[in-house]
Design an enzyme around this catalytic site. Sequence first.
Site, PDB file in Angstrom:
ATOM      1  N   LYS A 114       0.743  -1.023  -0.036  1.00  0.00           N
ATOM      2  CA  LYS A 114       0.015   0.182   0.057  1.00  0.00           C
ATOM      3  C   LYS A 114       0.895   1.237   0.019  1.00  0.00           C
ATOM      4  CE  LYS A 114      -4.399  -1.640   1.786  1.00  0.00           C
ATOM      5  NZ  LYS A 114      -5.391  -1.543   2.992  1.00  0.00           N
ATOM      6  N   LYS A 197      -9.146 -11.812  -7.556  1.00  0.00           N
ATOM      7  CA  LYS A 197     -10.049 -11.985  -6.657  1.00  0.00           C
ATOM      8  C   LYS A 197     -11.247 -10.967  -6.778  1.00  0.00           C
ATOM      9  CE  LYS A 197      -9.661 -11.595  -1.793  1.00  0.00           C
ATOM     10  NZ  LYS A 197      -8.748 -11.654  -0.521  1.00  0.00           N
ATOM     11  N   LYS A 200     -14.282  -5.393  -3.479  1.00  0.00           N
ATOM     12  CA  LYS A 200     -15.058  -4.420  -3.140  1.00  0.00           C
ATOM     13  C   LYS A 200     -14.560  -3.127  -4.105  1.00  0.00           C
ATOM     14  CE  LYS A 200     -15.459  -4.947   1.503  1.00  0.00           C
ATOM     15  NZ  LYS A 200     -15.278  -4.496   3.128  1.00  0.00           N
TER      16      LYS A 200
HETATM   17  P1  AMP Z   1     -11.840  -7.196   2.512  1.00  0.00           P
HETATM   18  O1  AMP Z   1     -13.272  -6.936   1.687  1.00  0.00           O
HETATM   19  O2  AMP Z   1     -10.969  -7.567   1.186  1.00  0.00           O
HETATM   20  O3  AMP Z   1     -11.788  -6.253   3.538  1.00  0.00           O
HETATM   21  O4  AMP Z   1     -12.151  -8.710   3.089  1.00  0.00           O
HETATM   22  C1  AMP Z   1     -12.974  -9.161   4.080  1.00  0.00           C
HETATM   23  C2  AMP Z   1     -13.348 -10.612   4.320  1.00  0.00           C
HETATM   24  O5  AMP Z   1     -13.813 -10.954   3.021  1.00  0.00           O
HETATM   25  C3  AMP Z   1     -11.948 -11.188   4.426  1.00  0.00           C
HETATM   26  O6  AMP Z   1     -12.014 -12.306   5.155  1.00  0.00           O
HETATM   27  C4  AMP Z   1     -11.508 -11.899   3.039  1.00  0.00           C
HETATM   28  O7  AMP Z   1     -10.608 -12.758   3.075  1.00  0.00           O
HETATM   29  C5  AMP Z   1     -12.844 -12.228   2.524  1.00  0.00           C
HETATM   30  N1  AMP Z   1     -12.892 -12.063   1.195  1.00  0.00           N
HETATM   31  C6  AMP Z   1     -12.891 -10.809   0.513  1.00  0.00           C
HETATM   32  N2  AMP Z   1     -12.957 -11.040  -0.883  1.00  0.00           N
HETATM   33  C7  AMP Z   1     -13.113 -12.411  -0.930  1.00  0.00           C
HETATM   34  C8  AMP Z   1     -13.169 -13.192  -2.191  1.00  0.00           C
HETATM   35  N3  AMP Z   1     -13.174 -12.823  -3.520  1.00  0.00           N
HETATM   36  N4  AMP Z   1     -13.157 -14.499  -2.086  1.00  0.00           N
HETATM   37  C9  AMP Z   1     -13.202 -14.873  -0.821  1.00  0.00           C
HETATM   38  N5  AMP Z   1     -13.024 -14.288   0.334  1.00  0.00           N
HETATM   39  C10 AMP Z   1     -12.973 -12.886   0.128  1.00  0.00           C
END
Ligand code: AMP
Length: 334
Positions: A114, A197, A200
């Site tokens: 980052k 992946k 958001k």
């Molecule tokens: P984040 O939105 O990246 O802060 O992720 C929040 C939680 O959602 C974490 O536990 C991530 O590992 C899970 N997560 C986010 N994106 C994915 C994805 N594409 N597939 C599986 N798990 C996800």
Amino acid sequence: MSKPRLYSGMQPSADSLQIGNYIGALMQWRDLQEAYDAFFSVVDLHALTQPNDPAELREKTRRTAAQYIAAGIEPSKSTLYVQSHVPAHAELSWILSTITGFGEAGRMTQFKDKSQRYGADATSVGLFTYPVLMAADILLYQADIVPVGDDQKQHVELTRDLAERFNSRYGTTFTVPMPVIQQDTARIYDLQNPTAKMSKSAESDAGVLWLLDDPAVSAKKVMRAVTDSEGSVRYDREEKPGVSNLLVIYAALTGRQIPSIEDEYAGRGYGDFKKGLAEVVVAEFGPVRERALALLSDPAELDRVLAANAARAEAVATRTLADVYDRVGLLRRA
Ligand code: AMP
Ligand code: TRP
């Protein structure tokens, strides 16, 4: 015997969660809340490490909490609260920062990525100490396990190191937590770019299934998902990332095994398969969305639930913090 403790959290970084969050995190949290004394936070203090509009951050915080509940995290069973409602997080974070090495924090790959992306001038000290605040979250609650995605494993390792360091310096104070890393099969990829992946912060909206999207919109996105020219519904991550991703979503949402879905669609085209998946997606997320919107239509009630849960969290956190203050030698207020 009391249940082992679990701690996890997510940043309120968007108006809606995406189905990667749902399949990769919330579904597991929902299952784990039965066997564990679980604490789930909306980590709004962490979200401040990104630029935020204040009114939007407040809204995203409520929305994230509502989606936890809508996905099946029960505020009467688990402790579901907003991080900033419990001041002990920031307080313990300070104490832990005094036993964290500068070089140690600098080795965190998320910080390195980052800070490189933002440049030195746009990189805050808060971004640097982000993992220390995360360690405080976990250690305040004496968590035994911390379910997280792969990218957070290093932060949980740091948490373990800090717990062990504190314990050996000041006497046993913290439970040393174990990371529980999400399965590969729970990783969801972008529908338009199935080697990235689902996220958001994806560049294009067409590849992301939002939990709060109108089900008809989600169905359309499924129908337009990138596949390949082979035409057979078969799992092969390397050669067929698009179809494989859709199979993973299908299996996760129905609890079925991938081979049984492959069998069902053998000899049928992608159109049929996508239609089947679109129905599954609508059936699963329609009710989740309704519940979330109902919760959000009464923000005062939602805030009341969050306040009650924050009080429960605070009772645990305050006890740990008082012990820490004593151990490091801070004078008690008379
Ligand atoms: P984040 O939105 O990246 O802060 O992720 C929040 C939680 O959602 C974490 O536990 C991530 O590992 C899970 N997560 C986010 N994106 C994915 C994805 N594409 N597939 C599986 N798990 C996800
Ligand atoms: N850093 C985590 C993420 O971005 C969120 C988080 C903050 C967290 N504190 C936590 C996760 C404590 C687990 C435990 O996904």
